[in-house]
Design a protein around this motif. Structure first.
Motif, PDB file in Angstrom:
ATOM      1  N   VAL A   1     -27.166 105.638   1.239  1.00 22.28           N
ATOM      2  CA  VAL A   1     -26.095 105.911   2.195  1.00 22.28           C
ATOM      3  C   VAL A   1     -24.944 104.925   2.000  1.00 22.28           C
ATOM      4  O   VAL A   1     -25.159 103.778   1.631  1.00 22.28           O
ATOM      5  CB  VAL A   1     -26.652 105.862   3.647  1.00 22.28           C
ATOM      6  CG1 VAL A   1     -27.308 104.545   3.944  1.00 22.28           C
ATOM      7  CG2 VAL A   1     -25.589 106.173   4.671  1.00 22.28           C
ATOM      8  N   ARG A   2     -23.730 105.414   2.224  1.00 27.03           N
ATOM      9  CA  ARG A   2     -22.513 104.595   2.143  1.00 27.03           C
ATOM     10  C   ARG A   2     -21.631 104.935   3.346  1.00 27.03           C
ATOM     11  O   ARG A   2     -21.302 106.103   3.558  1.00 27.03           O
ATOM     12  CB  ARG A   2     -21.722 104.915   0.866  1.00 27.03           C
ATOM     13  CG  ARG A   2     -22.508 104.798  -0.439  1.00 27.03           C
ATOM     14  CD  ARG A   2     -22.633 103.351  -0.877  1.00 27.03           C
ATOM     15  NE  ARG A   2     -23.243 103.268  -2.192  1.00 27.03           N
ATOM     16  CZ  ARG A   2     -24.561 103.227  -2.415  1.00 27.03           C
ATOM     17  NH1 ARG A   2     -25.402 103.297  -1.387  1.00 27.03           N
ATOM     18  NH2 ARG A   2     -25.038 103.121  -3.645  1.00 27.03           N
ATOM     19  N   ASN A   3     -21.252 103.934   4.104  1.00 27.01           N
ATOM     20  CA  ASN A   3     -20.337 104.170   5.217  1.00 27.01           C
ATOM     21  C   ASN A   3     -18.939 104.466   4.675  1.00 27.01           C
ATOM     22  O   ASN A   3     -18.470 103.791   3.753  1.00 27.01           O
ATOM     23  CB  ASN A   3     -20.287 102.926   6.113  1.00 27.01           C
ATOM     24  CG  ASN A   3     -19.516 103.147   7.389  1.00 27.01           C
ATOM     25  OD1 ASN A   3     -19.430 104.262   7.893  1.00 27.01           O
ATOM     26  ND2 ASN A   3     -18.936 102.080   7.925  1.00 27.01           N
ATOM     27  N   LEU A   4     -18.256 105.473   5.239  1.00 23.90           N
ATOM     28  CA  LEU A   4     -16.891 105.767   4.805  1.00 23.90           C
ATOM     29  C   LEU A   4     -15.958 104.757   5.467  1.00 23.90           C
ATOM     30  O   LEU A   4     -15.670 104.845   6.661  1.00 23.90           O
ATOM     31  CB  LEU A   4     -16.486 107.196   5.176  1.00 23.90           C
ATOM     32  CG  LEU A   4     -15.141 107.657   4.592  1.00 23.90           C
ATOM     33  CD1 LEU A   4     -15.190 107.718   3.060  1.00 23.90           C
ATOM     34  CD2 LEU A   4     -14.740 109.023   5.153  1.00 23.90           C
ATOM     35  N   ALA A   5     -15.489 103.796   4.696  1.00 22.74           N
ATOM     36  CA  ALA A   5     -14.678 102.701   5.224  1.00 22.74           C
ATOM     37  C   ALA A   5     -13.369 103.229   5.814  1.00 22.74           C
ATOM     38  O   ALA A   5     -12.630 103.946   5.152  1.00 22.74           O
ATOM     39  CB  ALA A   5     -14.378 101.699   4.115  1.00 22.74           C
ATOM     40  N   GLY A   6     -13.103 102.867   7.065  1.00 20.08           N
ATOM     41  CA  GLY A   6     -11.896 103.348   7.725  1.00 20.08           C
ATOM     42  C   GLY A   6     -12.004 104.759   8.244  1.00 20.08           C
ATOM     43  O   GLY A   6     -11.165 105.203   9.030  1.00 20.08           O
ATOM     44  N   SER A   7     -12.989 105.486   7.784  1.00 25.50           N
ATOM     45  CA  SER A   7     -13.362 106.823   8.260  1.00 25.50           C
ATOM     46  C   SER A   7     -12.174 107.773   8.423  1.00 25.50           C
ATOM     47  O   SER A   7     -11.333 107.874   7.526  1.00 25.50           O
ATOM     48  CB  SER A   7     -14.195 106.694   9.533  1.00 25.50           C
ATOM     49  OG  SER A   7     -15.508 106.273   9.216  1.00 25.50           O
ATOM     50  N   ALA A   8     -12.078 108.474   9.559  1.00 24.64           N
ATOM     51  CA  ALA A   8     -11.045 109.505   9.717  1.00 24.64           C
ATOM     52  C   ALA A   8      -9.644 108.923   9.621  1.00 24.64           C
ATOM     53  O   ALA A   8      -8.730 109.560   9.084  1.00 24.64           O
ATOM     54  CB  ALA A   8     -11.230 110.230  11.056  1.00 24.64           C
ATOM     55  N   LEU A   9      -9.464 107.705  10.137  1.00 23.18           N
ATOM     56  CA  LEU A   9      -8.136 107.098  10.069  1.00 23.18           C
ATOM     57  C   LEU A   9      -7.735 106.802   8.625  1.00 23.18           C
ATOM     58  O   LEU A   9      -6.584 107.022   8.226  1.00 23.18           O
ATOM     59  CB  LEU A   9      -8.102 105.820  10.915  1.00 23.18           C
ATOM     60  CG  LEU A   9      -8.189 106.040  12.431  1.00 23.18           C
ATOM     61  CD1 LEU A   9      -8.359 104.713  13.148  1.00 23.18           C
ATOM     62  CD2 LEU A   9      -6.957 106.781  12.945  1.00 23.18           C
ATOM     63  N   ALA A  10      -8.678 106.317   7.834  1.00 21.87           N
ATOM     64  CA  ALA A  10      -8.384 106.062   6.420  1.00 21.87           C
ATOM     65  C   ALA A  10      -8.110 107.367   5.678  1.00 21.87           C
ATOM     66  O   ALA A  10      -7.265 107.415   4.775  1.00 21.87           O
ATOM     67  CB  ALA A  10      -9.546 105.312   5.768  1.00 21.87           C
ATOM     68  N   TRP A  11      -8.816 108.422   6.061  1.00 22.94           N
ATOM     69  CA  TRP A  11      -8.601 109.746   5.459  1.00 22.94           C
ATOM     70  C   TRP A  11      -7.155 110.188   5.694  1.00 22.94           C
ATOM     71  O   TRP A  11      -6.479 110.675   4.790  1.00 22.94           O
ATOM     72  CB  TRP A  11      -9.585 110.734   6.061  1.00 22.94           C
ATOM     73  CG  TRP A  11      -9.646 112.084   5.424  1.00 22.94           C
ATOM     74  CD1 TRP A  11      -8.915 113.182   5.759  1.00 22.94           C
ATOM     75  CD2 TRP A  11     -10.495 112.485   4.333  1.00 22.94           C
ATOM     76  NE1 TRP A  11      -9.260 114.250   4.957  1.00 22.94           N
ATOM     77  CE2 TRP A  11     -10.226 113.849   4.074  1.00 22.94           C
ATOM     78  CE3 TRP A  11     -11.463 111.827   3.570  1.00 22.94           C
ATOM     79  CZ2 TRP A  11     -10.896 114.559   3.080  1.00 22.94           C
ATOM     80  CZ3 TRP A  11     -12.123 112.529   2.585  1.00 22.94           C
ATOM     81  CH2 TRP A  11     -11.834 113.879   2.341  1.00 22.94           C
ATOM     82  N   ALA A  12      -6.689 109.997   6.931  1.00 21.58           N
ATOM     83  CA  ALA A  12      -5.303 110.364   7.251  1.00 21.58           C
ATOM     84  C   ALA A  12      -4.313 109.513   6.473  1.00 21.58           C
ATOM     85  O   ALA A  12      -3.300 110.024   5.973  1.00 21.58           O
ATOM     86  CB  ALA A  12      -5.066 110.222   8.756  1.00 21.58           C
ATOM     87  N   HIS A  13      -4.586 108.231   6.339  1.00 20.76           N
ATOM     88  CA  HIS A  13      -3.663 107.354   5.612  1.00 20.76           C
ATOM     89  C   HIS A  13      -3.656 107.657   4.112  1.00 20.76           C
ATOM     90  O   HIS A  13      -2.729 107.232   3.408  1.00 20.76           O
ATOM     91  CB  HIS A  13      -3.984 105.884   5.889  1.00 20.76           C
ATOM     92  CG  HIS A  13      -3.389 105.403   7.179  1.00 20.76           C
ATOM     93  ND1 HIS A  13      -2.059 105.047   7.297  1.00 20.76           N
ATOM     94  CD2 HIS A  13      -3.924 105.265   8.417  1.00 20.76           C
ATOM     95  CE1 HIS A  13      -1.801 104.691   8.542  1.00 20.76           C
ATOM     96  NE2 HIS A  13      -2.915 104.809   9.246  1.00 20.76           N
ATOM     97  N   ALA A  14      -4.656 108.397   3.644  1.00 14.67           N
ATOM     98  CA  ALA A  14      -4.638 108.871   2.253  1.00 14.67           C
ATOM     99  C   ALA A  14      -3.831 110.160   2.128  1.00 14.67           C
ATOM    100  O   ALA A  14      -3.709 110.709   1.022  1.00 14.67           O
ATOM    101  CB  ALA A  14      -6.063 109.085   1.759  1.00 14.67           C
ATOM    102  N   GLY A  15      -3.304 110.661   3.252  1.00 16.11           N
ATOM    103  CA  GLY A  15      -2.466 111.854   3.226  1.00 16.11           C
ATOM    104  C   GLY A  15      -3.233 113.157   3.146  1.00 16.11           C
ATOM    105  O   GLY A  15      -2.665 114.187   2.766  1.00 16.11           O
ATOM    106  N   LEU A  16      -4.508 113.134   3.521  1.00 10.16           N
ATOM    107  CA  LEU A  16      -5.372 114.300   3.360  1.00 10.16           C
ATOM    108  C   LEU A  16      -5.457 115.116   4.645  1.00 10.16           C
ATOM    109  O   LEU A  16      -5.317 114.599   5.754  1.00 10.16           O
ATOM    110  CB  LEU A  16      -6.771 113.845   2.939  1.00 10.16           C
ATOM    111  CG  LEU A  16      -6.810 113.033   1.626  1.00 10.16           C
ATOM    112  CD1 LEU A  16      -8.178 112.396   1.454  1.00 10.16           C
ATOM    113  CD2 LEU A  16      -6.451 113.913   0.448  1.00 10.16           C
ATOM    114  N   SER A  17      -5.720 116.404   4.483  1.00  9.06           N
ATOM    115  CA  SER A  17      -5.848 117.302   5.626  1.00  9.06           C
ATOM    116  C   SER A  17      -7.247 117.252   6.207  1.00  9.06           C
ATOM    117  O   SER A  17      -8.223 116.902   5.534  1.00  9.06           O
ATOM    118  CB  SER A  17      -5.526 118.739   5.214  1.00  9.06           C
ATOM    119  OG  SER A  17      -4.165 118.886   4.914  1.00  9.06           O
TER     120      SER A  17
END
Length: 204
Positions: A145-161
């Motif tokens: 298992v790997r925790n998604l660092a920054g999670s949903a907020l990091a996903w948004a900052h990557a510009g992803l939908s």
């Protein structure tokens, strides 16, 4: 489910809730910017991204040091010959706003956990606190298992939908106003589940 099984589930849920409560108090004491009204008005996207990293890093040091993690960039570039799954550990009212594309709920994961024994499991939440705690739990149970660092907020900052009911969206539940660290171009949603099982009207 047997009464002992019910008790174990209740005890696990209570421990997770207590840890989250202690986390907020502990992070405030450690000066990690919790409960202070969110970022300053007019903060740039780069400043918001830095705040996501600062808060997540503080949580990790305090609550789940040493737990393995994966960045959004690493998730996108992962080897395709090894199965992996995103697991959304947030509450149902948060997930109803949107989820990461292709993710499954924590409940779906638990119902089919045997299937994912040889997979890389990547939990996420709003910023990585709840998913970091779940990462620690799954490692004890023998999952990779790997925790998604920054999670949903990091996903948004990557510009992803994000995704809601099979369609792309940029609406994101941010847990509460203090955690609205979304970049421009995304719509924050704040709501909470009511004790009677209903849901408070979302506040944008």
């Amino acid at each position: 489910m047997t009464p002992p099984g019910l008790f174990r589930r209740w005890r696990g849920a209570a421990a997770l809730a207590a840890t989250a409560i202690l986390a907020v108090g502990g992070l405030a004491l450690h000066g990690i910017g919790v409960g202070r009204g969110g970022p300053a008005a007019g903060a740039t996207d780069s400043e918001l991204a830095a705040e996501v990293g600062r808060r997540y890093g503080g949580m990790k040091r305090l609550l789940f040091p040493g737990q393995p993690e994966m960045s959004v960039a690493e998730w996108l570039a992962r080897p395709k010959d090894r199965p992996a799954v995103l697991v959304d550990v947030r509450e149902p009212h948060e997930r109803r706003v949107s989820m990461l594309p292709g993710a499954i709920t924590k409940e779906d994961f638990e119902r089919n956990s045997v299937r994912y024994r040889s997979w890389v499991v990547v939990p996420y939440c709003t910023i990585g606190l709840r998913s970091g705690i779940f990462t620690r739990e799954l490692r004890v149970r023998g999952f990779e298992v790997r925790n998604l660092a920054g999670s949903a907020l990091a996903w948004a900052h990557a510009g992803l939908s994000f995704e809601a009911r099979g369609k792309a969206t940029r609406r994101v539940h941010v847990f509460n106003a203090d955690w609205n660290l979304l970049p421009r171009g995304y719509e924050p949603v704040v709501s909470k589940e009511l004790p009677n099982g209903g849901e408070e009207a979302p506040r944008n």
